[in-house]
Design an enzyme around this catalytic site. Structure first.
Site: not given
Length: 318
Positions: A233, A262, A280
């Protein structure tokens, strides 16, 4: 018939087998938080793929009993508010393990061996390398420190050992002696792991306690020139501090699949040649994503049937 909303596009083969029992509405694009709030009334469950699920959307879900996420993490969902409302939140704890571990190792290899640096160099018309280059490091014989020894951490351990690396780990909940023997891995306290690891890969959840766990002070404790891999994360790493550590040589490089804000990426990271960045996408394999959707959907359907699926993260609502 219970109605399920998919807030993202999904191949029909993932839900067609269940159409005799449930009614499915599938979006043709990834819905925004506002669109979810607008469409969710009347649905018994909502399936998301990293979409933000706000308290406003939860309040609008007048019949909502479950929210399913396409991923292990669920910080995109206000799950605590959902819990207060008695709504189950479902994740995909098993289907991302192999692909995420593979991607972490791919980032590690690309970063430590300077793959991106040499790729850019060749595209710019420059052949070869310095006689004694500084941009890469052999993995064989080096020490990999794994932060978080859950499913993914264990898979990374085996893959790294297959490359000839020594593996140490830290986890807030130490593994049993039997597990440590099975994986031929050594437990170290975090500060010791920072000191001895040539590369550290992160596989820890994002919690308030883990916010910016890797920061200026942490980087200063790491082995000089070590590498950092993050496929966990984004907010567990202070990106501004990471940029400085990469610029001043404290760290040798970094491979990142996740970021603090993000889809924004710290501009300093984009300018560095010793960083490998991916958006990601560690689980971005078609079959893996379909398996994830099936796992999440299976849990949601179980909730709607009155069952107690194992992938409900707030079991107290069941």
């Amino acid at each position: 018939m219970k109605q399920i909303l998919f807030a993202y596009p999904l191949p029909a083969e993932c839900y067609e087998p269940y159409q005799n029992e449930f009614s499915f509405t599938v979006s043709d694009h990834i819905l925004t938080p506002e669109e979810i709030a607008e469409r969710v009334p009347g649905f018994d469950a909502c399936m998301v793929a990293g979409n933000i699920v706000t308290p406003a959307a939860i309040d609008r879900g007048d019949k909502l009993k479950a929210i399913g996420n396409l991923g292990v993490g669920y910080d995109n969902i206000d799950w605590q508010y959902a819990t207060k409302k008695g709504i189950a939140v479902v994740n995909t704890p098993t289907q991302v393990t192999e692909t995420t571990a593979e991607h972490a190792v791919a980032l590690m290899m690309a970063t430590m061996r300077g793959v991106l640096h040499f790729d850019r160099q060749l595209r710019a018309g420059q052949w070869g390398a310095d006689l004694f280059p500084k941009e890469n490091m052999e993995l064989h014989g080096k020490t990999l420190g794994i932060m978080g020894f859950g499913r993914i951490g264990k898979f990374v351990c085996k893959k790294a050992q297959g490359l000839g690396m020594n593996v140490v780990y830290y986890d807030a909940f130490r593994a049993t002696p039997e597990i440590e023997k099975e994986y031929d891995v050594t437990y170290l306290e975090m500060d010791e792991l920072l000191k001895v690891s040539d590369c550290i890969t992160l596989h820890i959840p994002y919690t308030p306690e883990n916010h910016h766990l890797f920061n200026k002070e942490t980087f200063a404790k790491m082995k000089p020139g070590a590498y950092l891999i993050n496929a966990a994360r984004g907010p567990v790493v202070d990106e501004a501090a990471l940029v400085e550590a990469l610029k001043d040589g404290t760290l040798g490089g970094a491979g990142l699949d996740v970021f603090e804000e993000e889809p924004k990426v710290h501009p300093g990271l984009l300018e560095l040649d010793n960083v490998v960045l991916t958006p990601h996408i560690a689980s971005a394999i078609r079959q893996t994503r379909m398996n994830m959707a099936t796992e999440s959907l299976s849990g949601v359907m179980g909730v709607l049937r009155g069952e107690k699926p194992v992938n409900v993260i707030n079991k107290q609502v069941l």
